[in-house]
Every structure is written in structure tokens, then in C-alpha cells.
Design an enzyme around this catalytic site. Structure first.
Site, PDB file in Angstrom:
ATOM      1  N   ASP A  35       0.846  -1.200   0.000  1.00  0.00           N
ATOM      2  CA  ASP A  35       0.000   0.000   0.000  1.00  0.00           C
ATOM      3  C   ASP A  35       0.880   1.248   0.000  1.00  0.00           C
ATOM      4  O   ASP A  35       0.578   2.227   0.605  1.00  0.00           O
ATOM      5  CB  ASP A  35      -0.988  -0.014   1.176  1.00  0.00           C
ATOM      6  CG  ASP A  35      -0.341  -0.290   2.530  1.00  0.00           C
ATOM      7  OD1 ASP A  35       0.840  -0.682   2.571  1.00  0.00           O
ATOM      8  OD2 ASP A  35      -1.021  -0.126   3.551  1.00  0.00           O
ATOM      9  N   HIS A  73       8.491  -1.584   9.701  1.00  0.00           N
ATOM     10  CA  HIS A  73       7.617  -2.749   9.512  1.00  0.00           C
ATOM     11  C   HIS A  73       7.923  -3.472   8.188  1.00  0.00           C
ATOM     12  O   HIS A  73       8.313  -4.641   8.163  1.00  0.00           O
ATOM     13  CB  HIS A  73       6.151  -2.313   9.495  1.00  0.00           C
ATOM     14  CG  HIS A  73       5.692  -1.609  10.732  1.00  0.00           C
ATOM     15  ND1 HIS A  73       5.677  -2.222  11.964  1.00  0.00           N
ATOM     16  CD2 HIS A  73       5.219  -0.350  10.929  1.00  0.00           C
ATOM     17  CE1 HIS A  73       5.198  -1.364  12.866  1.00  0.00           C
ATOM     18  NE2 HIS A  73       4.920  -0.228  12.256  1.00  0.00           N
TER      19      HIS A  73
HETATM   20  C1  BDR Z   1       1.738  -1.856   8.408  1.00  0.00           C
HETATM   21  O1  BDR Z   1       0.655  -0.946   8.201  1.00  0.00           O
HETATM   22  C2  BDR Z   1       1.029   0.070   7.302  1.00  0.00           C
HETATM   23  O2  BDR Z   1       0.682   1.297   7.812  1.00  0.00           O
HETATM   24  C3  BDR Z   1       2.514  -0.034   7.134  1.00  0.00           C
HETATM   25  O3  BDR Z   1       2.907   0.334   5.834  1.00  0.00           O
HETATM   26  C4  BDR Z   1       2.809  -1.485   7.421  1.00  0.00           C
HETATM   27  O4  BDR Z   1       2.672  -2.270   6.269  1.00  0.00           O
HETATM   28  C5  BDR Z   1       2.159  -1.793   9.860  1.00  0.00           C
HETATM   29  O5  BDR Z   1       1.112  -2.174  10.693  1.00  0.00           O
HETATM   30 CA    CA Z   2       2.552  -1.212   4.136  1.00  0.00          CA
END
Ligand code: BDR
Ligand code: CA
Length: 330
Positions: free
Chosen positions: A11, A243
């Protein structure tokens, strides 16, 4: 060594962008396609972001397909508060500056095509809600046997959630898709908040990016401004969790993590914990037929993961982009 093929789906917010730059800098790895999905921003904006990031990485030949604009069974919810209105903390170039358009097929179709073209060879790395992967598995269930591994950033086992007390954003943004992907039958590794909250980009890492003139480091610093401020507000220290780069790194180097293997599903019905990762750690319970146990990351070599990313962004590690990529590499 044979080339490692990966399909990325995300995303394309700030940490997705860093993950893409990290993979792009990896020698011996070829990105055969990128898909976008709703989540941090809209699916079209996410595709545009991925195109911009590929441009920074020198990978203008990698196709980017727009994916699902909404989850399978709930209204779409975008995370502008975390990733900024453009998903990249204001670092996305204006539309006029973009010279590449997304591919003419939906991300799920591009994914199916990539897997069919390279049977048994494409690792799928998902850094957003799993809507596209679920749609691909529904569209062509035969691909499930042709994918060596699906690595997913999502969920949490023991760490607190980030969008709810027990829920993580990617799974919460499309619980049905996450459950479908976990139980589809392909080998799945889940890299959740248990490890990604430990791979924190610290102040000296930000300083290293600031001291580098490399285009990827400059881009990363601009994109990180808003994100770092948000996390400073939440946790009182300058930096941010990595993340998506952590999931991507463990896809390329699983030995940097430790794991439990167990049957896993996603909670779909509870009003308070919908989207929660459910891992059945009872030793006497076997995975149901057709749905192998999921590998869930529980430990990580923080310094190796963060160090590799900083090297990639500062140009101390060069991969696919520096070698050039044929157009339409998918
Ligand atoms: C995940 O949620 C999104 O906001 C970040 O890109 C990551 O993939 C972390 O919880
Ligand atoms: Ca993400």
C-alpha cells in the site's frame, strides 16, 4: 547463483517505499512486478508512489499494476494520519513529474501472470492489506502450488496492536483477505509487530541517511519526516519502526529471524478484535489438511536488518537498479 524472483504487493506508504528500495538494492534479486492496494493511501496513489520509488531505484522497467481499491467485506479506511495525504509524507512528486503510467491490468491479474510465467520461482512479498493476494488465489487457485513462499507483513502475536489493542493495520484493513491468504495452502511466513517494533530506525541511522548524498537516502529522509514525527509523538523518541523493510529482509534472509510454526487464522467476527492474528500454539494441535502451519516471526537480528537497509539507501549496496532492468520484466 540463480536469480531470485520476487513480486511485491503493498500500500506504498513510507515503510513500503523503504522496503522496495531495500529489495531493489539486493544483488541477485529481480523484482518481476509490483502491485498496489488500498491501505496507507488509495490504490492508484499507491501505484504512483511505487512508480516514483522505482524511479529513484533506477528500475523504470518494472511494471506496477493498480490493485484493489477496497477490502473484500468492509468499507475502505486509509491511513493518511500515519503516512500523509500522498502516502509518502509529502515526498510523492506531483502528477506532472511522473512519466510512467501503471500497467493496464489489475494487480491480482499481474500477480497470477507472474506466477504462471515463472512457476515455482516467484516469492510474494506483501506489505499491505492482502486483498490482491486473496483475489489472485480466488481468480486462479492453481497458483497456490506454484508459489514457493508468501511473506506477509501483518498481525501481532504478543506485542500490542497498532490500530486496536490486539490488531495490526494490514490485517485489520482486510481481515477476510488475510484469513484467506493464511489458509490458502501456500507456505506463508508472517512478520508482525512482535519483530517489526524491534527493528527501530534510530537517530544514528537517520544521521547516516542525512550524511549521504545518495538519491535513495535523500528520498527516504524526505518521506520519513512526517512518519518519524508521528512515532515521536507516540513513543517519545526520534525514529520509527521498520515494519515493511523487516518483512522484506526476512523474505530474502530468513536466517535473520526466529519463528514459531503453528496453525494460524484471522479473527473475523468479534466486534473488538476483528482482524486479530490467531495462532494456535498448542503443541498437540496439527494444521488442518490443505492449510500448512504458518511460520510466524518471533525474533529478529535488529542490527542486521536495519544495517542492511541503511546500506541499501546510502548506496553502499547495489543491486538490480544499478544493473539495469529490461522493460516489462514481468
Ligand atoms: C503496516 O501498516 C502500514 O501502515 C505499514 O505500511 C505497514 O505495512 C504496519 O502495521
Ligand atoms: Ca505497508
Amino acid at each position: 547463483m540463480p536469480e531470485r524472483l520476487v513480486v511485491l504487493d503493498g500500500d506504498y506508504g513510507v515503510d513500503d517505499a523503504l522496503a522496495l528500495l531495500g529489495v531493489a538494492a539486493e544483488a541477485g534479486v529481480r523484482i518481476v512486478g509490483v502491485g498496489s492496494v488500498h491501505g496507507n493511501t488509495g490504490a492508484l496513489q499507491a501505484a504512483r508512489n511505487a512508480l516514483s520509488v522505482l524511479g529513484v531505484a533506477g528500475l523504470d522497467g518494472v511494471p506496477v499494476a493498480v490493485g484493489a481499491a477496497r477490502p473484500l467485506a468492509q468499507p475502505v479506511e486509509l491511513s493518511a494520519e500515519v503516512h500523509g495525504d500522498d502516502g509518502l509524507g509529502g515526498a510523492a512528486p506531483p502528477p506532472s513529474a511522473r512519466d510512467r503510467e501503471p500497467a493496464g491490468v489489475p494487480a491480482a491479474v499481474q500477480l497470477v501472470d507472474a506466477v504462471r510465467r515463472h512457476p515455482g520461482a516467484c516469492t510474494l512479498i506483501a506489505t499491505g492489506p492482502l486483498t490482491n493476494l486473496a483475489l489472485a488465489a480466488l481468480l486462479d487457485p492453481g497458483i497456490v502450488e506454484l508459489v514457493p513462499e508468501v511473506v506477509v507483513m501483518g498481525g501481532t502475536l504478543d506485542a500490542p496492536g497498532n490500530v486496536g489493542s490486539h490488531t495490526e493495520a494490514n490485517f485489520a484493513h482486510d481481515p477476510e483477505a488475510a484469513d484467506l491468504v493464511l489458509s490458502a495452502g501456500w507456505p506463508v511466513s508472517v512478520v508482525g509487530l512482535d519483530v517489526t517494533m524491534r527493528t527501530w530506525l534510530e537517530e544514528p541511522d537517520l544521521d547516516a541517511l542525512g550524511a549521504s548524498g545518495a538519491p535513495a537516502a535523500r528520498f527516504a529522509l524526505t518521506a520519513l519526516g512526517h512518519y518519524v514525527e508521528l512515532y515521536r509523538g507516540r513513543f517519545g523518541r526520534r525514529g520509527c519502526p521498520l515494519h515493511d523493510p523487516t518483512a522484506a529482509r526476512l523474505a530474502l534472509q530468513p536466517e535473520l529471524g526466529s519463528y514459531v510454526e503453528a496453525p494460524a487464522r484471522v479473527e473475523l467476527r468479534s466486534p473488538t478484535t476483528r482482524g486479530m492474528l490467531l495462532v494456535d500454539r498448542r503443541p498437540f494441535v496439527a494444521a488442518p489438511p490443505g492449510a500448512p502451519a504458518v511460520r510466524v516471526a518471533v525474533g529478529v537480528d535488529r542490527d542486521a536488518v536495519v544495517g542492511r537497509l541503511v546500506e541499501a539507501l546510502t548506496g553502499r549496496r547495489q543491486g538490480q537498479g544499478s544493473r539495469g532492468t529490461p522493460a516489462g520484466a514481468c
